[in-house]
Scaffold this active site. Structure first.
Site, PDB file in Angstrom:
ATOM      1  N   CYS A 170       7.779   1.809   5.787  1.00 60.41           N
ATOM      2  CA  CYS A 170       6.521   2.105   6.487  1.00 60.41           C
ATOM      3  C   CYS A 170       6.385   3.548   6.979  1.00 60.41           C
ATOM      4  O   CYS A 170       5.418   4.227   6.632  1.00 60.41           O
ATOM      5  CB  CYS A 170       6.354   1.155   7.671  1.00 60.41           C
ATOM      6  SG  CYS A 170       6.035  -0.534   7.115  1.00 60.41           S
ATOM      7  N   THR A 202       0.884  -1.182   0.000  1.00 54.08           N
ATOM      8  CA  THR A 202       0.000   0.000   0.000  1.00 54.08           C
ATOM      9  C   THR A 202       0.918   1.228   0.000  1.00 54.08           C
ATOM     10  O   THR A 202       0.999   1.946   0.981  1.00 54.08           O
ATOM     11  CB  THR A 202      -0.907   0.014   1.238  1.00 54.08           C
ATOM     12  OG1 THR A 202      -0.092  -0.187   2.423  1.00 54.08           O
ATOM     13  CG2 THR A 202      -1.963  -1.061   1.188  1.00 54.08           C
TER      14      THR A 202
HETATM   15  P1  NAD Z   1       6.490  -6.147   0.053  1.00 56.75           P
HETATM   16  O1  NAD Z   1       6.648  -5.174  -1.052  1.00 56.75           O
HETATM   17  O2  NAD Z   1       7.699  -6.723   0.721  1.00 56.75           O
HETATM   18  O3  NAD Z   1       5.611  -7.384  -0.457  1.00 56.75           O
HETATM   19  C1  NAD Z   1       4.410  -7.264  -1.123  1.00 56.75           C
HETATM   20  C2  NAD Z   1       4.209  -8.496  -2.007  1.00 56.75           C
HETATM   21  O4  NAD Z   1       2.899  -8.421  -2.587  1.00 56.75           O
HETATM   22  C3  NAD Z   1       5.179  -8.600  -3.167  1.00 56.75           C
HETATM   23  O5  NAD Z   1       5.767  -9.891  -3.180  1.00 56.75           O
HETATM   24  C4  NAD Z   1       4.303  -8.379  -4.395  1.00 56.75           C
HETATM   25  O6  NAD Z   1       4.759  -9.098  -5.536  1.00 56.75           O
HETATM   26  C5  NAD Z   1       2.963  -8.896  -3.911  1.00 56.75           C
HETATM   27  N1  NAD Z   1       1.816  -8.394  -4.656  1.00 56.75           N
HETATM   28  C6  NAD Z   1       1.607  -7.145  -5.165  1.00 56.75           C
HETATM   29  N2  NAD Z   1       0.397  -7.093  -5.756  1.00 56.75           N
HETATM   30  C7  NAD Z   1      -0.166  -8.324  -5.631  1.00 56.75           C
HETATM   31  C8  NAD Z   1      -1.391  -8.895  -6.059  1.00 56.75           C
HETATM   32  N3  NAD Z   1      -2.291  -8.162  -6.701  1.00 56.75           N
HETATM   33  N4  NAD Z   1      -1.619 -10.197  -5.764  1.00 56.75           N
HETATM   34  C9  NAD Z   1      -0.706 -10.923  -5.096  1.00 56.75           C
HETATM   35  N5  NAD Z   1       0.471 -10.438  -4.671  1.00 56.75           N
HETATM   36  C10 NAD Z   1       0.743  -9.153  -4.943  1.00 56.75           C
HETATM   37  O7  NAD Z   1       5.553  -5.430   1.110  1.00 56.75           O
HETATM   38  P2  NAD Z   1       5.601  -5.579   2.713  1.00 56.75           P
HETATM   39  O8  NAD Z   1       6.756  -4.808   3.246  1.00 56.75           O
HETATM   40  O9  NAD Z   1       5.427  -6.985   3.080  1.00 56.75           O
HETATM   41  O10 NAD Z   1       4.304  -4.735   3.090  1.00 56.75           O
HETATM   42  C11 NAD Z   1       2.981  -5.211   2.806  1.00 56.75           C
HETATM   43  C12 NAD Z   1       1.991  -4.388   3.620  1.00 56.75           C
HETATM   44  O11 NAD Z   1       2.243  -4.575   5.022  1.00 56.75           O
HETATM   45  C13 NAD Z   1       2.071  -2.883   3.394  1.00 56.75           C
HETATM   46  O12 NAD Z   1       0.784  -2.336   3.507  1.00 56.75           O
HETATM   47  C14 NAD Z   1       2.929  -2.402   4.552  1.00 56.75           C
HETATM   48  O13 NAD Z   1       2.649  -1.067   4.893  1.00 56.75           O
HETATM   49  C15 NAD Z   1       2.475  -3.329   5.671  1.00 56.75           C
HETATM   50  N6  NAD Z   1       3.477  -3.524   6.725  1.00 56.75           N
HETATM   51  C16 NAD Z   1       4.793  -3.668   6.408  1.00 56.75           C
HETATM   52  C17 NAD Z   1       5.717  -3.885   7.422  1.00 56.75           C
HETATM   53  C18 NAD Z   1       7.184  -4.019   7.119  1.00 56.75           C
HETATM   54  O14 NAD Z   1       7.991  -3.920   8.054  1.00 56.75           O
HETATM   55  N7  NAD Z   1       7.576  -4.248   5.872  1.00 56.75           N
HETATM   56  C19 NAD Z   1       5.292  -3.957   8.753  1.00 56.75           C
HETATM   57  C20 NAD Z   1       3.933  -3.839   9.042  1.00 56.75           C
HETATM   58  C21 NAD Z   1       3.033  -3.622   8.011  1.00 56.75           C
END
Ligand code: NAD
Length: 433
Positions: free
Chosen positions: A258, A89
């Site tokens: 984040c 997001t």
């Molecule tokens: P990321 O970019 O590491 O991973 C996201 C994954 O989603 C990727 O592998 C991507 O290929 C996949 N993806 C994208 N569109 C897709 C779709 N339509 N269908 C299936 N897969 C799809 O992201 P992240 O760091 O894991 O963050 C994900 C969410 O969690 C965000 O909203 C982030 O704000 C939140 N978050 C992240 C953290 C952190 O420390 N990274 C901590 C808490 C919350």
């Protein structure tokens, strides 16, 4: 819920950790991604992100057959009892969260998700998203639950398995409780609430942490101007249990995947309901100013101008323990150094390959060769053990700017170099040592 059939959509830091840990807790988990290469690698047990314990959990999940990886959500959700959305997001136009990945998934699964299966947002999503998902799904028989994730990169598995709390929110209280039950084996309190409150908990918590960091960076700046020592100031503050010691270390500014996007998103959400969240906007401004101050400090340490200098950078990741470079303050600082005419070489224990505007070295001593100044931008523990006498032999100049107050100033002074930290008194600089 006992052992549940769970689908996790998105296999990044949050999704892969969630999937592997839930499988480890005994659930039957299918992880989905749009990235075919990633799915193929994960199905073969290859984990590309640096997270202690994650590769092992994935390999255990694969061999126990409780964890599998597929492309395409539509079929994957057909017999699920719970579907976690862990897709990105990112920051969109005007600072608001870009929900296109969430919407794409909802569109994909709306016809196949079975009745009674909870659709759960683990991605960080603005208040109102659960409601929007309900409308997009158009399925009165599918409850939507907000379940924000609080794990930190670098300690994702241990944070997931030892959370401070589980937050779940839904208009369907029973569904919220069933989602909380998925974590029943974890010893953590649950906050079960409505969807809007659960969604806001995540932003309120992250933005508070960002403000705390901006605040401590500003106090460090004051320390420099007033001749106080930030180490003593934060030590004294940290004894106060209302404040605590966490997030009380100055640095080159907060970053990562984040805090920058979540702070902007909350300012934007506040604006959308007519509230000027100036407190938070100021924290964002302060964070930008911090990077400018760091660059000015580096320039000052090499004689006032960066043009034509060679700067060796230690650390590029936004924090130690991760290879994530998204919105890393180290990258902003190095880009600014290059824009001011410095030649930048960099070393980070978790980063290889080249990045625009700098050469990446595979050994910390290589960045010292001919350098006018060294700057520490990530708090990797291994930098504490560097041989500064060897650095001094290799360097052209004598400046070491330690934006994490990580190094032992005396070791650097003993090597004949000049150490400059953040918010520390001048006596640590060579001139007055
Ligand atoms: P990321 O970019 O590491 O991973 C996201 C994954 O989603 C990727 O592998 C991507 O290929 C996949 N993806 C994208 N569109 C897709 C779709 N339509 N269908 C299936 N897969 C799809 O992201 P992240 O760091 O894991 O963050 C994900 C969410 O969690 C965000 O909203 C982030 O704000 C939140 N978050 C992240 C953290 C952190 O420390 N990274 C901590 C808490 C919350």
């Amino acid at each position: 819920m006992g052992s549940a059939r769970i689908v996790v959509i998105g296999t990044g830091y949050v999704g892969l950790t969630t999937g592997a840990c839930l499988a480890g807790l005994g659930h039957q988990v299918t992880c989905v991604d749009v990235d075919r290469v990633k799915v193929a690698r994960l199905a073969a047990g290859q984990v590309d992100i640096l997270e202690p314990g994650l590769e092992e959990l994935v390999s255990r999940g694969l061999s126990s057959r409780r964890l599998n990886f597929v492309v395409g959500s539509r079929e994957a959700v057909a017999d699920a009892q719970a579907v976690f959305l862990c897709v990105p997001t990112p920051m969109g136009a005007g600072g608001a969260a870009d929900l296109r990945a969430v919407e794409a998934v909802i569109e994909e699964i709306s016809g196949t998700v079975p009745a009674g299966c909870a659709v759960i947002t683990k991605s960080t999503v603005p208040v109102g998203t659960a409601q929007r998902i309900r409308a997009l799904l158009g399925r009165g028989d599918v409850p939507v639950v907000a379940n924000p994730e609080f794990l930190r990169e670098g300690t994702a598995v241990s944070d997931f398995l030892n959370p401070d709390r589980i937050v779940v929110g839904s208009e369907d209280e029973l569904a919220a409780r069933r989602v909380a039950d998925l974590y029943a084996d974890l010893a953590a309190p649950s906050v079960v609430t409505d969807a809007a409150s659960a969604e806001l908990v995540k932003y309120a918590a992250n933005c508070f942490l960002a403000m705390k960091l901006s605040y401590v960076n500003a106090i460090a700046e004051l320390c420099e101007r007033l001749g106080a020592d930030i180490e003593s100031v934060t030590d004294g503050m940290g004894y106060d249990r209302r404040i605590g010691r966490a997030f009380l270390k100055p640095g080159p500014g907060w970053g990562g995947s984040c805090l920058p996007k979540d702070t902007h998103a909350l300012v934007q959400v506040a604006e959308s309901v007519g509230f000027d969240f100036s407190l938070l906007s100021s924290a964002i401004q302060e964070n930008i100013a911090q990077r400018d101050r760091i660059v000015a400090k580096i320039a000052g340490s090499v004689g006032g101008t960066l043009a034509g200098t060679r700067i060796g950078v230690l650390g590029l990741a936004f924090k130690a323990g991760t290879n994530d470079l998204r919105d890393s303050p180290a990258l902003s600082v190095t880009a600014m150094l290059a824009a001011h005419g410095a030649e930048v070489t960099a070393y980070d224990p978790a980063v290889d390959g080249d990045l625009p505007g700098m050469r990446i070295m595979d050994d910390p001593y290589q960045v010292a060769k001919g350098a006018d100044g060294i700057v520490v931008l990530t708090e990797w523990d291994e930098f504490r053990r560097l041989d500064w006498t060897y650095f001094a032999d290799l360097m052209h100049g004598d400046a070491v700017v330690d934006t994490r107050n990580l190094l032992d100033p005396q070791a650097i002074l003993n090597a004949g170099l000049c150490w400059l930290g953040l918010g520390r008194p001048r006596r640590h600089a060579r001139a007055t040592a």
